[in-house]
Enzyme design. Structure first.
Site, PDB file in Angstrom:
ATOM      1  N   GLU A  60       2.510  -1.671  -3.413  1.00 25.80           N
ATOM      2  CA  GLU A  60       2.698  -1.867  -4.847  1.00 25.80           C
ATOM      3  C   GLU A  60       4.140  -1.600  -5.272  1.00 25.80           C
ATOM      4  O   GLU A  60       4.687  -2.300  -6.127  1.00 25.80           O
ATOM      5  CB  GLU A  60       1.722  -1.001  -5.647  1.00 25.80           C
ATOM      6  CG  GLU A  60       0.259  -1.431  -5.538  1.00 25.80           C
ATOM      7  CD  GLU A  60      -0.424  -0.992  -4.243  1.00 25.80           C
ATOM      8  OE1 GLU A  60       0.151  -0.139  -3.532  1.00 25.80           O
ATOM      9  OE2 GLU A  60      -1.518  -1.508  -3.946  1.00 25.80           O
ATOM     10  N   HIS A 129     -11.190   3.035  -8.942  1.00 24.09           N
ATOM     11  CA  HIS A 129     -11.317   1.664  -9.458  1.00 24.09           C
ATOM     12  C   HIS A 129     -11.748   1.670 -10.918  1.00 24.09           C
ATOM     13  O   HIS A 129     -12.319   0.710 -11.407  1.00 24.09           O
ATOM     14  CB  HIS A 129     -12.344   0.866  -8.647  1.00 24.09           C
ATOM     15  CG  HIS A 129     -12.071   0.836  -7.179  1.00 24.09           C
ATOM     16  ND1 HIS A 129     -12.443   1.845  -6.329  1.00 24.09           N
ATOM     17  CD2 HIS A 129     -11.440  -0.087  -6.413  1.00 24.09           C
ATOM     18  CE1 HIS A 129     -12.070   1.549  -5.103  1.00 24.09           C
ATOM     19  NE2 HIS A 129     -11.452   0.391  -5.117  1.00 24.09           N
TER      20      HIS A 129
END
Lengths: 337, 412
Positions: A60, A129
């Site tokens: 990322e 998540h």
């Protein structure tokens, strides 16, 4: 005009922008050939080719860093971070770099990137998540933070974000991707079909950044919220029978303070609702601003409904998620004060 | 269990500390000219030895020898010398200003000047640089005014960065010089993105990035190598191994076990390890990597083996952690002196010319300093000017909350 889910509307926004501007490109983990784990980039690689929409390695920080470099070159990258929970490795590149390029170079370099990331709970995603990290970005000077709550706004806001010369953190309430979830998890799942905001133009249009919307006009109490919680607040108003005015902030920074103050001055009461953890959440900033701007209009203490200050627990989804019952209770407290 | 030794942890330490004589037994520079120069389209796997060797061109007598000799025109050599000497003159003048309390901070590149100078001349002027705060030579080489550098360092009313950046953190898009970050390593992977963009657009410009030995421990370094490798980005990834990261010796960044250039091998990238105090060798390896990148053959990692001859910055005191004589004894010498010796050996330079150039550059940096002092501190500027400098450029358009805060600052 077509009936679209939020995922389809986001896809349409990227499709429109890839078609209009050859400097726009879309990349991230699994976004190319596969079309993204939530299908937001489905078909884009096939339509525009691998140089406009492509896969990246699982890094990322690297994804955001190359986007910063591409922005310095003159491109307009749109990157997907697969889950907002995965954005932390990129935090330095976002905070110290993307957010600061224009300032530190006195306008010599800019970072016109859009960082899309699905956020929020309601999907049994557990702690990695389900998080809502918006306050980590609203705290950073130089970032724009956007959170849509429906397909029409999602497309119009994403196009505005891509066209913006500022770095935009675009957080997508993943529980709303395929339907307007109102927190009543015990009821059948609803789809976007038939919802007024699912009617989305196929062509280019924008919803301006920095502009809130009144999701439900009302006279009794103002609810300040965004993302999934807009629908939860609507359900809470219905369930409680309280005539709440529900403000969908849409952009957190820069904030539409005018819409907020107009409403609170009218109702004299304010409830703030977000999924994110309570302490130092964006609700704290909202509460402070309402107090600073509307103190003499307030007839009750400002209420905050938020995620508990714990990591997001997998097994206790509905104890954690601030559902319509908790919001309705806050509305009643605000009315009774 | 009983047969196993007790575990122990290795905490790297340099072999010498203050009060002890320097120890250069681990440096052992090979003779100049000993290594072959492969074709630029060589497979990375065929030149792994270059990641462990040391490419040198200038021998101890100042002669250029071997396959890596770039055969530069004397004019180019003199340009390189001028860039290096300008860098040093500016650094010396600015450190003096800091010691006099005129500026807050400064970072010199003493001993490392050949890297920015040699690389700037091997790159094209429109290739994009993603530097650290020790590549000010790149700006100088590309014609950025020394006067503007002094304005930046002084945060004065003519500071191109409007007082927003620490001294030495320059930026100039027009000179292919990316805005320097104080957070180490971030520029390394950004450069890969810039290079990817250039390739995506079918451009012919390449990117170059620099990072210190210490910052190779950052994740950005590995992501840069990963992205550069998989997309074959046209970028030169330079590691400036100057032996010291503030007080941490290069062993603490992994230099005890292997070379920094060798980090490239696991990524399938070609790596060159070069005598960073040898202007000709730096130029030569850069030219090789430039040709490779511009031929669409992808990225090259270069380790510049050099020595930080002075403190990390004016906030640092190296006598607290390394032998006092270490800088003077560095086996690879001083880059300016070595190039000067070479030019004189060629008959293309003289002591008189050198002295005259030093005097000219001293006058140049003094003039730049006078300009900065005459401009006056931005912090004492008119409130309207200050409000713009402070609250402008946070966003493309200043939002209401910043306008309110600018007003509040003005009202005290």
């Amino acid at each position: 005009m077509a009936s679209m889910t939020m995922v389809q509307a986001l896809n349409s926004a990227m499709d429109v922008m890839l078609g209009r501007d050859s400097d726009v490109l879309v990349f991230g983990e699994d976004v190319g050939y596969f079309g993204g784990v939530f299908r937001a980039t489905e078909g884009l690689q096939k339509k525009y080719g691998v140089t406009r929409c492509f896969d990246t390695p699982i890094g990322e920080a690297g994804i955001v860093a190359v986007a910063v470099g591409m922005g310095a070159y003159g491109l307009r990258p749109v990157v997907e971070i697969q889950f907002a929970d995965y954005i932390y490795p990129a935090y330095d590149q976002i905070v110290s770099e993307a957010a600061r390029l224009r300032y530190r170079s006195a306008g010599d370099f800019i970072a016109p990137l859009t960082i899309r990331a699905p956020y929020g709970g309601g999907i049994f995603g557990g702690q990695t998540h389900s998080q809502s990290p918006e306050a980590l970005f609203t705290h950073v000077a130089g970032l724009v933070t956007v959170i849509p709550s429906n397909p029409f706004d999602a497309k119009g806001l994403l196009i505005s974000a891509i066209e913006s010369d500022d770095p935009v953190i675009f957080l997508e309430p993943k529980r709303l991707y395929n339907g307007p979830f109102d927190g009543h998890h015990e009821r059948p799942v609803t789809s976007w079909a038939g919802h007024p905001a699912s009617e989305v133009p196929l062509e280019h249009y924008t919803v301006p950044l920095g502009s809130a919307a009144v999701a439900r006009p009302g006279a009794a109490v103002t609810v300040l919220t965004y993302g999934s919680m807009v629908h939860v607040a609507l359900a809470a108003a219905l369930d409680s029978g309280i005539d709440a005015e529900i403000i969908d902030l849409r952009t957190l920074v820069p904030l539409d303070i005018g819409t907020i103050t107009t409403s609170v001055e009218k109702t004299g009461r304010c409830v703030i609702v977000h999924e994110a953890t309570r302490t130092s959440g964006f609700g704290a900033e909202l509460s402070a601003l309402v107090q600073e701007h509307c103190f003499y209009h307030l007839e009750a203490p400002i209420e905050r409904v938020a995620g508990w200050d714990t990591p997001y627990p997998h097994a206790f989804e509905w104890d954690y998620f601030p559902g319509p019952a908790r919001v309705a209770a806050a509305l009643r407290r605000a009315m009774e004060a | 269990m009983a047969d196993s030794p007790r575990l122990s942890l290795h905490i790297p330490e340099p072999t010498r500390r203050p009060g002890e004589p320097p120890d250069f037994s681990a440096v052992r520079p090979p003779l100049a000219g000993g290594l072959d120069r492969p074709a630029v389209d060589v497979e990375a796997s065929a030149i792994r030895d270059l990641a462990y060797g040391l490419i040198r061109v200038l021998d101890d007598d100042g002669k250029a020898v071997g396959a890596w000799d770039p055969h530069l025109e004397p004019e180019t050599l003199r340009s390189g010398l001028r860039i290096m000497m300008t860098t040093r003159a500016l650094d010396d003048r600015m450190v003096r200003a800091q010691r006099q309390g005129k500026i807050t901070f400064y970072a010199k590149s003493a001993g490392e000047e050949a890297i920015a100078a040699g690389q700037a001349l091997a790159l094209r002027p429109d290739d994009m640089g993603f530097p650290t705060y020790r590549q000010q030579g790149l700006l100088i080489a590309r014609g950025y005014p020394v006067a503007a550098m002094a304005h930046q360092v002084y945060s004065d009313r003519s500071d191109p960065m409007q007082g927003r950046q620490l001294p030495c953190l320059y930026s100039s898009r027009a000179h292919g010089f990316f805005t320097i970050s104080g957070n180490l390593g971030t520029q390394f992977s950004q450069a890969v993105g810039w290079a990817m963009a250039s390739a995506l657009k079918g451009d012919d410009r390449i990117a170059a990035a620099w990072i210190g030995d210490g910052a190779t421990a950052e994740a950005d370094f590995y992501e840069a190598l990963t992205f550069a490798s998989i997309y074959r980005a046209p970028v030169i990834l330079n590691i400036v191994n100057n032996q010291w990261a503030i007080s941490s010796f290069q062993g603490l960044a992994g230099g005890e076990e292997t070379t920094f250039a060798a980090r490239a091998i696991g990524h399938g990238l070609p790596a060159l390890r070069v005598d960073g105090n040898d202007f000709l060798a730096v130029y030569a390896v850069t030219a090789w990597a430039v040709e490779r990148a511009r031929s669409n053959l992808g990225a090259t990692v270069i380790e510049h083996f050099t020595y930080r001859a002075e403190g990390h910055s004016t906030s640092d005191d190296p006598s607290r952690y390394r032998p006092a004589e270490e800088a003077k004894g560095w086996p690879l010498g001083d880059p300016i002196l070595r190039l000067k010796t070479h030019l004189i050996a060629l008959g293309e330079w003289s002591e008189e010319q050198h002295t005259a150039l030093a005097a000219e550059l001293d006058a140049l940096v003094r003039e730049a300093q006078r300009g900065a002092e005459a401009a006056g501190p931005l912090a004492q500027a008119d409130p309207t000017v200050k409000a713009q400098a402070m609250f402008g450029d946070v966003y493309a358009e200043t939002p209401w909350h910043l306008r309110e805060q600018a007003k509040a600052m003005g009202e005290g």
